[in-house]
Design a protein around this motif. Structure first.
Motif, PDB file in Angstrom:
ATOM      1  N   ASN A 161       0.932  -1.276  -0.124  1.00  0.00           N
ATOM      2  CA  ASN A 161       0.482   0.071   0.204  1.00  0.00           C
ATOM      3  C   ASN A 161       1.027   0.768  -0.245  1.00  0.00           C
ATOM      4  O   ASN A 161       2.193   1.085   0.462  1.00  0.00           O
ATOM      5  CB  ASN A 161      -1.218   0.013   1.403  1.00  0.00           C
ATOM      6  CG  ASN A 161      -2.033  -1.225   1.168  1.00  0.00           C
ATOM      7  OD1 ASN A 161      -2.601  -1.756  -0.331  1.00  0.00           O
ATOM      8  ND2 ASN A 161      -2.607  -1.813   2.589  1.00  0.00           N
ATOM      9  N   LEU A 162       0.521   2.747  -0.467  1.00  0.00           N
ATOM     10  CA  LEU A 162       0.677   3.864  -0.413  1.00  0.00           C
ATOM     11  C   LEU A 162      -0.180   4.547   0.364  1.00  0.00           C
ATOM     12  O   LEU A 162      -1.411   4.309   0.269  1.00  0.00           O
ATOM     13  CB  LEU A 162       1.527   3.973  -2.263  1.00  0.00           C
ATOM     14  CG  LEU A 162       2.387   3.314  -2.747  1.00  0.00           C
ATOM     15  CD1 LEU A 162       2.343   4.358  -4.249  1.00  0.00           C
ATOM     16  CD2 LEU A 162       3.501   3.621  -2.095  1.00  0.00           C
ATOM     17  N   VAL A 163       0.925   5.539   0.922  1.00  0.00           N
ATOM     18  CA  VAL A 163      -0.089   6.241   1.791  1.00  0.00           C
ATOM     19  C   VAL A 163       0.260   7.479   2.183  1.00  0.00           C
ATOM     20  O   VAL A 163       1.205   8.216   2.438  1.00  0.00           O
ATOM     21  CB  VAL A 163       0.035   6.055   3.071  1.00  0.00           C
ATOM     22  CG1 VAL A 163      -1.067   6.692   4.246  1.00  0.00           C
ATOM     23  CG2 VAL A 163       0.204   4.272   4.252  1.00  0.00           C
ATOM     24  N   ASP A 164      -0.991   8.466   1.089  1.00  0.00           N
ATOM     25  CA  ASP A 164      -0.971  10.180   1.682  1.00  0.00           C
ATOM     26  C   ASP A 164      -1.003  10.776   3.030  1.00  0.00           C
ATOM     27  O   ASP A 164      -1.609   9.746   3.065  1.00  0.00           O
ATOM     28  CB  ASP A 164      -0.919  10.623  -0.152  1.00  0.00           C
ATOM     29  CG  ASP A 164      -2.613  10.127  -0.278  1.00  0.00           C
ATOM     30  OD1 ASP A 164      -3.080   9.828   0.335  1.00  0.00           O
ATOM     31  OD2 ASP A 164      -3.344  11.362  -1.319  1.00  0.00           O
ATOM     32  N   ASP A 165      -1.924  11.968   2.557  1.00  0.00           N
ATOM     33  CA  ASP A 165      -2.365  12.554   3.796  1.00  0.00           C
ATOM     34  C   ASP A 165      -3.589  12.104   4.433  1.00  0.00           C
ATOM     35  O   ASP A 165      -4.119  11.984   5.591  1.00  0.00           O
ATOM     36  CB  ASP A 165      -1.925  14.206   3.853  1.00  0.00           C
ATOM     37  CG  ASP A 165      -2.350  14.368   2.151  1.00  0.00           C
ATOM     38  OD1 ASP A 165      -2.967  13.507   1.472  1.00  0.00           O
ATOM     39  OD2 ASP A 165      -2.808  15.586   2.617  1.00  0.00           O
ATOM     40  N   ASN A 166      -4.206  11.734   2.983  1.00  0.00           N
ATOM     41  CA  ASN A 166      -5.831  11.781   3.136  1.00  0.00           C
ATOM     42  C   ASN A 166      -6.277   9.481   2.585  1.00  0.00           C
ATOM     43  O   ASN A 166      -7.315   9.469   3.455  1.00  0.00           O
ATOM     44  CB  ASN A 166      -6.726  12.102   2.669  1.00  0.00           C
ATOM     45  CG  ASN A 166      -6.250  14.063   3.244  1.00  0.00           C
ATOM     46  OD1 ASN A 166      -6.189  14.355   4.346  1.00  0.00           O
ATOM     47  ND2 ASN A 166      -6.393  15.245   2.439  1.00  0.00           N
ATOM     48  N   THR A 167      -5.054   9.442   1.824  1.00  0.00           N
ATOM     49  CA  THR A 167      -5.998   7.738   1.644  1.00  0.00           C
ATOM     50  C   THR A 167      -4.517   7.079   1.234  1.00  0.00           C
ATOM     51  O   THR A 167      -3.936   7.242   1.149  1.00  0.00           O
ATOM     52  CB  THR A 167      -6.450   8.414  -0.031  1.00  0.00           C
ATOM     53  OG1 THR A 167      -7.025   8.931   0.180  1.00  0.00           O
ATOM     54  CG2 THR A 167      -6.910   7.332  -0.848  1.00  0.00           C
ATOM     55  N   VAL A 168      -5.152   5.523   1.429  1.00  0.00           N
ATOM     56  CA  VAL A 168      -4.205   4.817   1.203  1.00  0.00           C
ATOM     57  C   VAL A 168      -4.618   3.986   0.239  1.00  0.00           C
ATOM     58  O   VAL A 168      -5.994   3.716  -0.232  1.00  0.00           O
ATOM     59  CB  VAL A 168      -4.272   3.469   2.680  1.00  0.00           C
ATOM     60  CG1 VAL A 168      -3.668   1.974   2.191  1.00  0.00           C
ATOM     61  CG2 VAL A 168      -4.645   3.843   3.850  1.00  0.00           C
ATOM     62  N   TYR A 169      -3.932   3.833  -0.732  1.00  0.00           N
ATOM     63  CA  TYR A 169      -3.974   3.111  -1.955  1.00  0.00           C
ATOM     64  C   TYR A 169      -3.364   1.652  -1.907  1.00  0.00           C
ATOM     65  O   TYR A 169      -2.275   1.995  -1.684  1.00  0.00           O
ATOM     66  CB  TYR A 169      -3.271   4.143  -3.321  1.00  0.00           C
ATOM     67  CG  TYR A 169      -3.832   5.607  -3.242  1.00  0.00           C
ATOM     68  CD1 TYR A 169      -4.735   5.569  -4.253  1.00  0.00           C
ATOM     69  CD2 TYR A 169      -2.980   6.515  -2.183  1.00  0.00           C
ATOM     70  CE1 TYR A 169      -4.995   7.642  -4.165  1.00  0.00           C
ATOM     71  CE2 TYR A 169      -3.242   7.580  -2.748  1.00  0.00           C
ATOM     72  CZ  TYR A 169      -4.286   7.960  -3.342  1.00  0.00           C
ATOM     73  OH  TYR A 169      -4.851   9.625  -3.027  1.00  0.00           O
ATOM     74  N   THR A 170      -3.897   1.001  -2.560  1.00  0.00           N
ATOM     75  CA  THR A 170      -3.441  -0.219  -2.037  1.00  0.00           C
ATOM     76  C   THR A 170      -2.657  -0.431  -4.089  1.00  0.00           C
ATOM     77  O   THR A 170      -3.660  -0.429  -4.814  1.00  0.00           O
ATOM     78  CB  THR A 170      -4.563  -1.608  -2.071  1.00  0.00           C
ATOM     79  OG1 THR A 170      -3.630  -2.923  -2.083  1.00  0.00           O
ATOM     80  CG2 THR A 170      -5.722  -1.755  -2.911  1.00  0.00           C
ATOM     81  N   LEU A 171      -1.574  -1.391  -4.776  1.00  0.00           N
ATOM     82  CA  LEU A 171      -1.161  -2.180  -5.174  1.00  0.00           C
ATOM     83  C   LEU A 171      -1.316  -2.988  -6.000  1.00  0.00           C
ATOM     84  O   LEU A 171      -1.250  -3.256  -6.662  1.00  0.00           O
ATOM     85  CB  LEU A 171       0.232  -1.382  -5.213  1.00  0.00           C
ATOM     86  CG  LEU A 171       1.021   0.102  -5.204  1.00  0.00           C
ATOM     87  CD1 LEU A 171       1.925   0.140  -5.112  1.00  0.00           C
ATOM     88  CD2 LEU A 171       0.275   1.459  -5.946  1.00  0.00           C
TER      89      LEU A 171
END
Length: 395
Positions: A47-57
């Motif tokens: 997963n990647l995490v920015d300030d508001n969202t978690v994105y799964t690869l």
């Protein structure tokens, strides 16, 4: 809590990596799959995490959810710390007990290690289970190694670099194997390749190797040459996994210093019996094709690549028997880009082989010319002579 500038830097880097929203890629799926397998858990993600969202690869299915609010994720906590976050039972942990995945999906156990790119925590490799669990210290270290692997993949970015080394310099000479056919080909993305294949005669047959170094171009080619030399220096009468371990101890420190890694498949064939003893260092792109109506057997990897934890882990051995007419095919991940980029591509590759075994490598080469993948492509075939296959090419 993370400082505002840390969050801003992480969010900027996450989007600079330019992988959010892409189709699932085998280079990330491989990390998640190995994580799931070695921990014996039903779920694992990169997963990647920015300030508001978690994105799964690495969505679990083709229609699986690809993002969720950071406030609803364990991983938003993981990226705040250098050390892994381990939650043995989320229901008893006030930080996570009210998360939707705990309340509705029944997640009890979570462990995540931060992925770092250029020193910044950008995401996590995580594993989850619906039952409480406790991790041993060695498991925590392994999870960190898997996160390091993911970080190096993201750092590489799949970009091409310098060319200038003829890939043919690493091609071995012919070897006589009565009753067998051993063929291979490497098609570099540029003049220099991080892929190589090799074979060495042994007392009872032959040792074969296929290795894929992170990246492309001159630096990858230099590492490939060093790894090939290290494999060749080993006693090939030892078990295949011992050879991999010894090679990792020799070349691993240099890969660590270069912030690189290499996946490798190494096997020993006994020509009299067809017995193949093999080890797989994070590669996982090999298959046993049976000429007797059996389904394709994908040879899964349960071990880390070379250069992630040199010599510190016990490696898993595997075996198979090549019956008359059977074949062992080993590829670099560039082959997957000729199709849909996933391991399902290997079924298509098997169909190509059965349709015309003697013409297989030429057909792969033609497909490379047609589709121009942005990666080195290496394919190795070890086939045992024998009766015509009963395998249906369309199966």
């Amino acid at each position: 809590m993370a400082a505002v500038n840390d969050v801003t830097a992480r969010a900027a880097l996450v989007h600079e990596l330019d992988v959010i929203g892409e189709d699932p890629a085998e280079r990330f799926d491989r990390v998640a799959r190995l994580t799931r397998d070695v921990f014996g858990a039903p779920m694992a993600f990169v997963n990647l995490v920015d300030d508001n969202t978690v994105y799964t690869l690495t969505p679990q299915t083709s229609t699986g959810r690809r993002e969720l609010p950071a406030s609803e994720s364990f991983c938003a906590e993981t990226v705040l710390h250098d050390e892994p976050t381990v939650v043995s039972d989320a229901r008893t942990d006030d930080r996570f007990a009210t998360l939707p995945v705990v309340q509705t999906l029944g997640i009890r156990f979570y462990a995540g290690a931060p992925i770092k790119v250029r020193g910044t925590r950008v995401g996590s490799v995580c594993v989850m289970d619906t039952r409480p669990r406790v991790l041993a210290d060695s498991d925590v270290i392994l999870l960190q190694d898997l996160a390091t692997w993911a970080g190096r993949i993201l750092s590489d970015g799949g970009s091409a670099t310098d060319s200038g080394t003829d890939a043919s310099a690493l091609i071995p000479g012919p070897v006589q194997l009565p009753g067998y056919d051993l063929r291979a080909e490497v098609v570099p993305f540029s003049g220099a390749s991080g892929d190589f294949y090799d074979w060495t005669p042994t007392t009872y047959g032959v040792a074969i190797t296929l290795t894929d170094v992170m990246g492309k171009g001159m630096e990858a080619a230099k590492h490939a040459a060093s790894i090939r030399a290290a494999f060749r220096a080993q006693d090939q009468e030892r078990p295949a996994t011992d050879v991999i371990g010894a090679t990792d101890r020799e070349v691993g420190p240099a890969l660590v210093r270069a912030d690189s890694f290499a996946t490798a498949f190494h096997a020993h064939l006994d020509t009299a019996t067809g017995w193949v003893d093999f080890g797989d260092a994070g590669h996982g792109i090999a298959m046993h094709l049976s000429a007797h109506g059996q389904p394709v057997r994908l040879l899964r990897s349960r071990d880390l690549p070379l250069g992630l934890h040199p010599g510190a882990m016990r490696r898993s051995s595997g075996f198979l028997v090549l019956q008359p007419g059977d074949a062992l095919i080993v590829c670099s991940d560039g082959v997957l880009d000729l199709f849909d980029g996933t391991l399902a591509s290997l079924d298509r590759l098997a169909e190509m082989y059965w349709a015309a075994p003697d013409d297989f490598l030429r057909r792969v080469r033609a497909l490379i010319a047609e589709r121009s993948p942005d990666d080195d492509v290496t394919t190795l075939v070890l086939a045992r002579h024998g009766a015509a296959p009963t395998q249906d090419p369309s199966s």
